[in-house]
Motif scaffolding. Structure first.
Motif, PDB file in Angstrom:
ATOM      1  N   ILE A 303       0.848  -1.190   0.000  1.00 23.57           N
ATOM      2  CA  ILE A 303       0.000   0.000   0.000  1.00 23.57           C
ATOM      3  C   ILE A 303       0.885   1.243   0.000  1.00 23.57           C
ATOM      4  CG2 ILE A 303      -1.728   1.318   1.293  1.00 23.57           C
ATOM      5  CD1 ILE A 303      -2.659  -1.370   2.502  1.00 23.57           C
ATOM      6  N   GLY A 304       0.635   2.149  -0.929  1.00 23.80           N
ATOM      7  CA  GLY A 304       1.409   3.391  -0.964  1.00 23.80           C
ATOM      8  C   GLY A 304       0.949   4.262  -2.115  1.00 23.80           C
ATOM      9  N   THR A 305       1.346   5.511  -2.092  1.00 21.48           N
ATOM     10  CA  THR A 305       2.439   6.070  -1.324  1.00 21.48           C
ATOM     11  C   THR A 305       2.013   7.406  -0.737  1.00 21.48           C
ATOM     12  OG1 THR A 305       4.758   6.814  -1.446  1.00 21.48           O
ATOM     13  CG2 THR A 305       3.389   7.145  -3.385  1.00 21.48           C
ATOM     14  N   THR A 306       2.861   7.939   0.119  1.00 20.81           N
ATOM     15  CA  THR A 306       2.651   9.277   0.658  1.00 20.81           C
ATOM     16  C   THR A 306       3.513  10.271  -0.120  1.00 20.81           C
ATOM     17  OG1 THR A 306       4.427   8.981   2.279  1.00 20.81           O
ATOM     18  CG2 THR A 306       2.197   8.337   2.949  1.00 20.81           C
ATOM     19  N   ASP A 307       3.277  11.547   0.090  1.00 25.05           N
ATOM     20  CA  ASP A 307       4.111  12.614  -0.471  1.00 25.05           C
ATOM     21  C   ASP A 307       4.326  13.641   0.628  1.00 25.05           C
ATOM     22  OD1 ASP A 307       4.671  12.158  -3.344  1.00 25.05           O
ATOM     23  OD2 ASP A 307       2.497  12.086  -3.512  1.00 25.05           O
ATOM     24  N   VAL A 308       5.475  13.565   1.297  1.00 26.81           N
ATOM     25  CA  VAL A 308       5.780  14.431   2.432  1.00 26.81           C
ATOM     26  C   VAL A 308       7.125  15.095   2.194  1.00 26.81           C
ATOM     27  CG1 VAL A 308       6.156  14.528   4.921  1.00 26.81           C
ATOM     28  CG2 VAL A 308       4.522  12.888   3.983  1.00 26.81           C
ATOM     29  N   ASP A 309       7.189  16.390   2.313  1.00 21.14           N
ATOM     30  CA  ASP A 309       8.468  17.081   2.141  1.00 21.14           C
ATOM     31  C   ASP A 309       9.480  16.560   3.158  1.00 21.14           C
ATOM     32  OD1 ASP A 309       8.052  18.931  -0.039  1.00 21.14           O
ATOM     33  OD2 ASP A 309       6.635  19.957   1.269  1.00 21.14           O
ATOM     34  N   HIS A 310      10.703  16.340   2.675  1.00 22.82           N
ATOM     35  CA  HIS A 310      11.753  15.765   3.526  1.00 22.82           C
ATOM     36  C   HIS A 310      12.866  16.774   3.754  1.00 22.82           C
ATOM     37  CE1 HIS A 310      14.273  12.642   5.290  1.00 22.82           C
ATOM     38  NE2 HIS A 310      15.281  13.110   4.569  1.00 22.82           N
ATOM     39  N   VAL A 311      13.284  16.877   5.004  1.00 24.39           N
ATOM     40  CA  VAL A 311      14.412  17.720   5.373  1.00 24.39           C
ATOM     41  C   VAL A 311      15.433  16.840   6.072  1.00 24.39           C
ATOM     42  CG1 VAL A 311      15.181  19.706   6.721  1.00 24.39           C
ATOM     43  CG2 VAL A 311      12.925  19.744   5.626  1.00 24.39           C
ATOM     44  N   GLY A 312      16.707  16.986   5.693  1.00 23.20           N
ATOM     45  CA  GLY A 312      17.742  16.186   6.329  1.00 23.20           C
ATOM     46  C   GLY A 312      18.374  15.221   5.359  1.00 23.20           C
ATOM     47  N   ASP A 313      19.116  14.271   5.901  1.00 27.77           N
ATOM     48  CA  ASP A 313      19.848  13.299   5.095  1.00 27.77           C
ATOM     49  C   ASP A 313      18.865  12.373   4.380  1.00 27.77           C
ATOM     50  OD1 ASP A 313      21.474  11.379   4.015  1.00 27.77           O
ATOM     51  OD2 ASP A 313      22.426  10.787   5.895  1.00 27.77           O
ATOM     52  N   PRO A 314      18.891  12.339   3.033  1.00 30.66           N
ATOM     53  CA  PRO A 314      17.978  11.441   2.314  1.00 30.66           C
ATOM     54  C   PRO A 314      18.186   9.976   2.675  1.00 30.66           C
ATOM     55  CG  PRO A 314      18.949  13.051   0.823  1.00 30.66           C
ATOM     56  CD  PRO A 314      19.698  13.167   2.113  1.00 30.66           C
ATOM     57  N   GLY A 315      19.408   9.637   3.094  1.00 29.57           N
ATOM     58  CA  GLY A 315      19.693   8.260   3.442  1.00 29.57           C
ATOM     59  C   GLY A 315      19.058   7.807   4.740  1.00 29.57           C
ATOM     60  N   GLN A 316      18.532   8.736   5.506  1.00 26.54           N
ATOM     61  CA  GLN A 316      17.921   8.408   6.792  1.00 26.54           C
ATOM     62  C   GLN A 316      16.398   8.493   6.758  1.00 26.54           C
ATOM     63  OE1 GLN A 316      19.834   7.249   9.324  1.00 26.54           O
ATOM     64  NE2 GLN A 316      21.486   7.407   7.806  1.00 26.54           N
ATOM     65  N   ALA A 317      15.827   8.552   5.586  1.00 28.27           N
ATOM     66  CA  ALA A 317      14.371   8.653   5.469  1.00 28.27           C
ATOM     67  C   ALA A 317      13.699   7.424   6.058  1.00 28.27           C
ATOM     68  CB  ALA A 317      13.971   8.814   4.006  1.00 28.27           C
ATOM     69  N   ALA A 318      12.625   7.641   6.804  1.00 33.70           N
ATOM     70  CA  ALA A 318      11.879   6.538   7.407  1.00 33.70           C
ATOM     71  C   ALA A 318      10.416   6.941   7.532  1.00 33.70           C
ATOM     72  CB  ALA A 318      12.446   6.185   8.784  1.00 33.70           C
ATOM     73  N   ILE A 319       9.539   5.962   7.425  1.00 32.85           N
ATOM     74  CA  ILE A 319       8.111   6.225   7.574  1.00 32.85           C
ATOM     75  C   ILE A 319       7.817   6.626   9.017  1.00 32.85           C
ATOM     76  CG2 ILE A 319       7.523   3.830   8.135  1.00 32.85           C
ATOM     77  CD1 ILE A 319       4.984   4.212   6.398  1.00 32.85           C
ATOM     78  N   ASP A 320       6.855   7.529   9.202  1.00 29.79           N
ATOM     79  CA  ASP A 320       6.459   7.896  10.560  1.00 29.79           C
ATOM     80  C   ASP A 320       5.018   7.446  10.819  1.00 29.79           C
ATOM     81  OD1 ASP A 320       4.693   9.891   9.514  1.00 29.79           O
ATOM     82  OD2 ASP A 320       6.321  11.351   9.476  1.00 29.79           O
ATOM     83  N   ALA A 321       4.596   7.567  12.063  1.00 31.58           N
ATOM     84  CA  ALA A 321       3.278   7.066  12.460  1.00 31.58           C
ATOM     85  C   ALA A 321       2.150   7.762  11.712  1.00 31.58           C
ATOM     86  CB  ALA A 321       3.095   7.232  13.971  1.00 31.58           C
ATOM     87  N   ALA A 322       2.316   9.067  11.440  1.00 34.08           N
ATOM     88  CA  ALA A 322       1.272   9.798  10.728  1.00 34.08           C
ATOM     89  C   ALA A 322       1.078   9.255   9.319  1.00 34.08           C
ATOM     90  CB  ALA A 322       1.619  11.288  10.694  1.00 34.08           C
TER      91      ALA A 322
END
Length: 538
Positions: A303-322
């Motif tokens: 199931i996906g996907t979301t579209d959320v602006d990301h700030v920080g290291d792209p290599g550390q991206a992780a899904i959050d509870a929201a």
């Protein structure tokens, strides 16, 4: 263990593709789908190529997609007809060229009259059907969901639906196959190797690359590469690499028009299978965003996907509870069986590098998925790739090859339009080609016929992952014992040695989550056994 597996040389070991200072025509920075696709295209045109990737192939964005080969039906509503046409023109060619890691997939779109009238959807699907030639994908249709197999998983309020065809792809394996094809054509592929310095020369560039041990992260050696041209295909890190490539005023580098790169995180969840049939669903939420529910790995639904602006290291991206809550709520509007956060057995997230253009600040879902190639002749020739999507990777690479030929004043003919990716030529075992689905089924039947001692599940997995290259796993193998120790259920040493030698897999995660999806099917102790075996081979 068969000696053919045990004693073979580790062809893909990162320090063995090149360990001394080298010279080449083109240095490609980035081992995602764009970088691997460009390296393949260039090597096939006869240029000498070195590709470096700071982590594993497809470790980030290119293994975190929704895993679709599609035109992007929703982009029609944003007026991006050119992008949709370009993707649709690529779709069937990709499916034919890699029938082991791609397959046609039909999508069910329940009709929500509060969103748009049925005639509008019919018109959009007619356009989608006719923007590019179709040889084997069926045309779209409208169905009644009442009493229909496709309607059973849905709440009874959904009465009508539209069905159309696109395709599915194992995204991480697509990247690996492009890298394999590039290597077979002469390219050097350096994983876990970061470019940390670029310096323009009179006749090109000098790059300093640092290789790190995949298990400890420690620097093992440096490699200096002299290249006539540099390609920046670093995805979410493209702006950082561009800063190196562009140099500074003291080096005489011209100012480069800035691209507004918007980093957007897309997250997915995997839950136990929600329906028995082989179609996927495309749902539109009240916020007008699209969410897919796709059959995945036999026992699951993606199931996906979301579209959320990301700030920080792209290599550390992780899904959050929201995001988990959002995806559950989006599909619960449609499915009879509710999906809860506790049902999630796996989740992943990746950062998409999207071009926002001059108007910034709009919805992330509306930002174009098209690509742009930015070229520059000074201080030495270089090319930066901005944006892109999996379905158009081959076309992007082809256009990049044409631009590079112009920059090097050495134009060479394109070749990939009808090319087959490694493992995709099933005629090694079947007699005639019909269509990707029929050919794959016949290949599996013949493989099982040739090796009747092999479990049907393993035949299916190996044929889907390796295609005709599965035949290499059987070299010197007459019985199950010849596959070596069973490290985990249906995971034999023969396969793990193959992944090390041929596919740059050096850690448990490389094997479990990118070269395969065995991580979904094994428990924690079994996953640890695979990781420990990989570490012991270092």
């Amino acid at each position: 263990m068969s000696s053919s597996h045990r004693d073979a040389q580790p062809d893909a070991h990162p320090s063995q593709d090149t360990s001394a200072d080298v010279s080449c025509d083109v240095l490609v920075i980035g081992g995602g789908i764009n970088g691997a696709g460009i390296a393949r295209d260039l090597a096939g045109r006869g240029w000498s190529v070195v590709l470096c990737e700071q982590h594993d192939l497809a470790q980030h964005t290119s293994s975190a997609s929704t895993k679709l080969v599609h035109g992007g039906l929703r982009y029609l509503e944003h007026g991006q007809i050119g992008l949709v046409r370009k993707a649709l023109q690529e779709r069937e060619g990709l499916l034919r060229g890699a029938p082991h890691i791609m397959a046609p997939l039909r999508f069910v779109l329940p009709h929500d009259a509060s969103m748009r009238p049925a005639w509008m959807i019919r018109a959009g699907l007619w356009l989608y059907d006719h923007l590019a030639r179709r040889d084997f994908l069926p045309a779209s249709t409208q169905i009644s969901l009442k009493g229909h197999e496709l309607g059973r998983p849905l709440q009874p309020a959904w009465r009508q639906a539209f069905v159309y065809a696109d395709g599915w792809v194992d995204d991480a394996r697509l990247v690996v196959l492009c890298a394999q094809d590039a290597r077979e054509r002469g390219a050097s592929i350096l994983t876990r190797t970061r470019c940390h310095q670029l310096r323009p020369l009179a006749q090109g560039w000098e790059a300093l690359l640092a290789h790190h041990d995949p298990h400890t992260g420690r620097l093992t050696h440096n490699v200096a590469v002299k290249a006539r041209l540099v390609v920046n295909a670093a995805g979410p890190w493209a702006d950082q690499v561009q800063a190196m490539v562009a140099g500074d005023a003291q080096q005489g580098a011209p100012r480069v028009a800035a691209q507004h790169l918007r980093l957007v995180k897309g997250s997915h969840i995997v839950v136990p299978r929600l329906f028995e049939h082989d179609h996927a669903y495309i749902f539109q939420g009240r916020d007008r965003r699209i969410v897919f529910a796709i059959p995945y790995e036999q026992r699951f639904t993606l199931i996906g996907t979301t579209d959320v602006d990301h700030v920080g290291d792209p290599g550390q991206a992780a899904i959050d509870a929201a995001e988990v809550d959002y995806l559950c709520e989006a599909v619960n509007r449609y499915f009879r069986q509710p999906v809860r956060p506790a049902d999630v057995v796996w989740a992943y997230a990746g950062v998409r590098p999207l071009m926002e253009g001059e108007r910034a600040g709009g919805k992330a879902s509306a930002v174009t998925r098209d690509y742009r190639l930015q070229r520059q002749a000074g201080p030495a020739p270089w090319l930066t790739v901005w944006g892109g999507k999996i379905t158009t990777f081959r076309k992007l690479a082809e256009q990049a090859g044409d631009v590079i030929g112009e920059l090097l004043e050495d134009r060479r003919a394109a070749w990939t339009r009808e090319a087959v990716l490694p493992g995709g030529r099933l005629l090694e075992l079947i007699e005639t080609e019909v269509d990707p689905v029929t050919d794959m089924a016949e290949f599996q039947r013949r493989l099982r016929q040739r090796h009747p001692w092999m479990d049907l599940g393993l035949v299916r997995r190996w044929s889907r992952q390796y295609g005709a290259q599965a035949l290499r796993l059987f070299e010197g193998v007459q019985q199950r014992a010849d596959l070596g120790a069973e490290v985990a259920p249906d995971v034999y040493e023969a396969e793990l040695f193959y992944l090390r030698r041929q596919e740059w897999a050096f850690t448990g995660d490389d094997v479990l989550w990118r070269r395969t999806k065995l991580g979904l099917h094994l428990d924690a102790a079994q996953r640890e056994a695979v990781s420990r075996w990989m570490m012991d081979q270092a």
